[in-house]
Write a protein that holds these residues in place. Sequence first.
Motif, PDB file in Angstrom:
ATOM      1  N   SER A   1     130.022  21.840 115.975  1.00 24.91           N
ATOM      2  CA  SER A   1     128.948  22.770 116.342  1.00 24.91           C
ATOM      3  C   SER A   1     129.521  24.067 116.908  1.00 24.91           C
ATOM      4  CB  SER A   1     128.010  22.129 117.364  1.00 24.91           C
ATOM      5  OG  SER A   1     127.355  21.023 116.811  1.00 24.91           O
ATOM      6  N   GLU A   2     130.555  23.948 117.729  1.00 23.69           N
ATOM      7  CA  GLU A   2     131.199  25.135 118.294  1.00 23.69           C
ATOM      8  C   GLU A   2     131.857  25.980 117.206  1.00 23.69           C
ATOM      9  OE1 GLU A   2     133.753  23.361 121.212  1.00 23.69           O
ATOM     10  OE2 GLU A   2     132.138  23.175 122.684  1.00 23.69           O
TER      11      GLU A   2
ATOM     12  N   ILE B   1     130.944  16.082 116.832  1.00 25.26           N
ATOM     13  CA  ILE B   1     129.734  16.898 116.685  1.00 25.26           C
ATOM     14  C   ILE B   1     129.832  18.145 117.554  1.00 25.26           C
ATOM     15  CG2 ILE B   1     127.258  17.028 117.217  1.00 25.26           C
ATOM     16  CD1 ILE B   1     127.016  14.118 116.335  1.00 25.26           C
ATOM     17  N   LYS B   2     130.262  17.973 118.791  1.00 18.48           N
ATOM     18  CA  LYS B   2     130.378  19.107 119.708  1.00 18.48           C
ATOM     19  C   LYS B   2     131.371  20.130 119.175  1.00 18.48           C
ATOM     20  CE  LYS B   2     131.300  20.113 124.593  1.00 18.48           C
ATOM     21  NZ  LYS B   2     132.376  21.062 124.536  1.00 18.48           N
TER      22      LYS B   2
ATOM     23  N   TRP C   1     124.425  14.991 111.410  1.00 17.40           N
ATOM     24  CA  TRP C   1     125.854  15.153 111.139  1.00 17.40           C
ATOM     25  C   TRP C   1     126.414  13.916 110.463  1.00 17.40           C
ATOM     26  CZ3 TRP C   1     128.699  19.482 111.758  1.00 17.40           C
ATOM     27  CH2 TRP C   1     128.155  20.504 112.556  1.00 17.40           C
TER      28      TRP C   1
ATOM     29  N   ASN D   1     122.059  12.158 113.854  1.00 17.99           N
ATOM     30  CA  ASN D   1     121.731  13.429 114.507  1.00 17.99           C
ATOM     31  C   ASN D   1     122.056  14.654 113.654  1.00 17.99           C
ATOM     32  OD1 ASN D   1     120.843  12.105 116.842  1.00 17.99           O
ATOM     33  ND2 ASN D   1     122.929  11.997 117.636  1.00 17.99           N
TER      34      ASN D   1
ATOM     35  N   ALA E   1     132.131  21.441 108.071  1.00 13.25           N
ATOM     36  CA  ALA E   1     132.197  22.426 109.147  1.00 13.25           C
ATOM     37  C   ALA E   1     133.534  22.330 109.867  1.00 13.25           C
ATOM     38  CB  ALA E   1     131.063  22.195 110.149  1.00 13.25           C
TER      39      ALA E   1
ATOM     40  N   LEU F   1     130.885  26.190 114.037  1.00 11.54           N
ATOM     41  CA  LEU F   1     129.792  26.871 113.330  1.00 11.54           C
ATOM     42  C   LEU F   1     129.238  28.033 114.152  1.00 11.54           C
ATOM     43  CD1 LEU F   1     127.794  23.942 111.688  1.00 11.54           C
ATOM     44  CD2 LEU F   1     129.434  25.498 110.613  1.00 11.54           C
ATOM     45  N   GLN F   2     129.132  27.844 115.459  1.00 15.06           N
ATOM     46  CA  GLN F   2     128.631  28.898 116.333  1.00 15.06           C
ATOM     47  C   GLN F   2     129.580  30.100 116.332  1.00 15.06           C
ATOM     48  OE1 GLN F   2     128.202  27.783 120.464  1.00 15.06           O
ATOM     49  NE2 GLN F   2     126.914  29.537 120.905  1.00 15.06           N
TER      50      GLN F   2
ATOM     51  N   LYS G   1     127.572  19.021 108.340  1.00 17.41           N
ATOM     52  CA  LYS G   1     126.204  19.178 108.838  1.00 17.41           C
ATOM     53  C   LYS G   1     125.282  18.840 107.673  1.00 17.41           C
ATOM     54  CE  LYS G   1     123.428  22.304 111.588  1.00 17.41           C
ATOM     55  NZ  LYS G   1     123.028  21.276 112.504  1.00 17.41           N
TER      56      LYS G   1
END
Length: 165
Positions: free
Chosen positions: A79-80, A75-76, A23, A21, A49, A82-83, A42
């Motif tokens: 992702s947070e 992953i979650k 990652w 996915n 990350a 990076l956000q 990523k």
Amino acid sequence: MDTDDLTESTAIREDRLWHDNGWMARVIKNEDDDGWAVAMFKDGEAEPALVGPWTMGRDKKNPKPLDQTAFNTLIKTASEVLQRHAQQAHAALHKQLTVFVNDQQWDIKLDITPDEDAPFATLSAINDEGSLVAQVRVRPDFKLTSATASAWIQNDFPAPETRED
């Protein structure tokens, strides 16, 4: 395996390396102590990350194997991270405040353009009807405060003096 060649369609599920996915999770020796860490990359990025501690296995010597639940959680979390970084970068380049001058509300915006050779910023004034009233180019280190915004409005939106460094 060269992880630079992994594509999003390549799924790997090994004890210390998972890729899916977009990652990749890699369990690595923690350089700071005797434990283990996990690095989340990523696809397409050279730097992780997220790097965090990883659980020891039952033998208290080797790392616990990666699994689907842990991978999804990583992953979650990555992702947070990076956000949040993206939001902080955006906030550093785009500032806005509201001031009240001459019985009117003004939204003042400072948008910084981080050019390697000639960075600059744009200062804008929007009146309480939502119309752009003034827009001038300013130095990228222009300090946007209520005082500087109010003075700019009261002086009929002059282009700030620029100094050459």
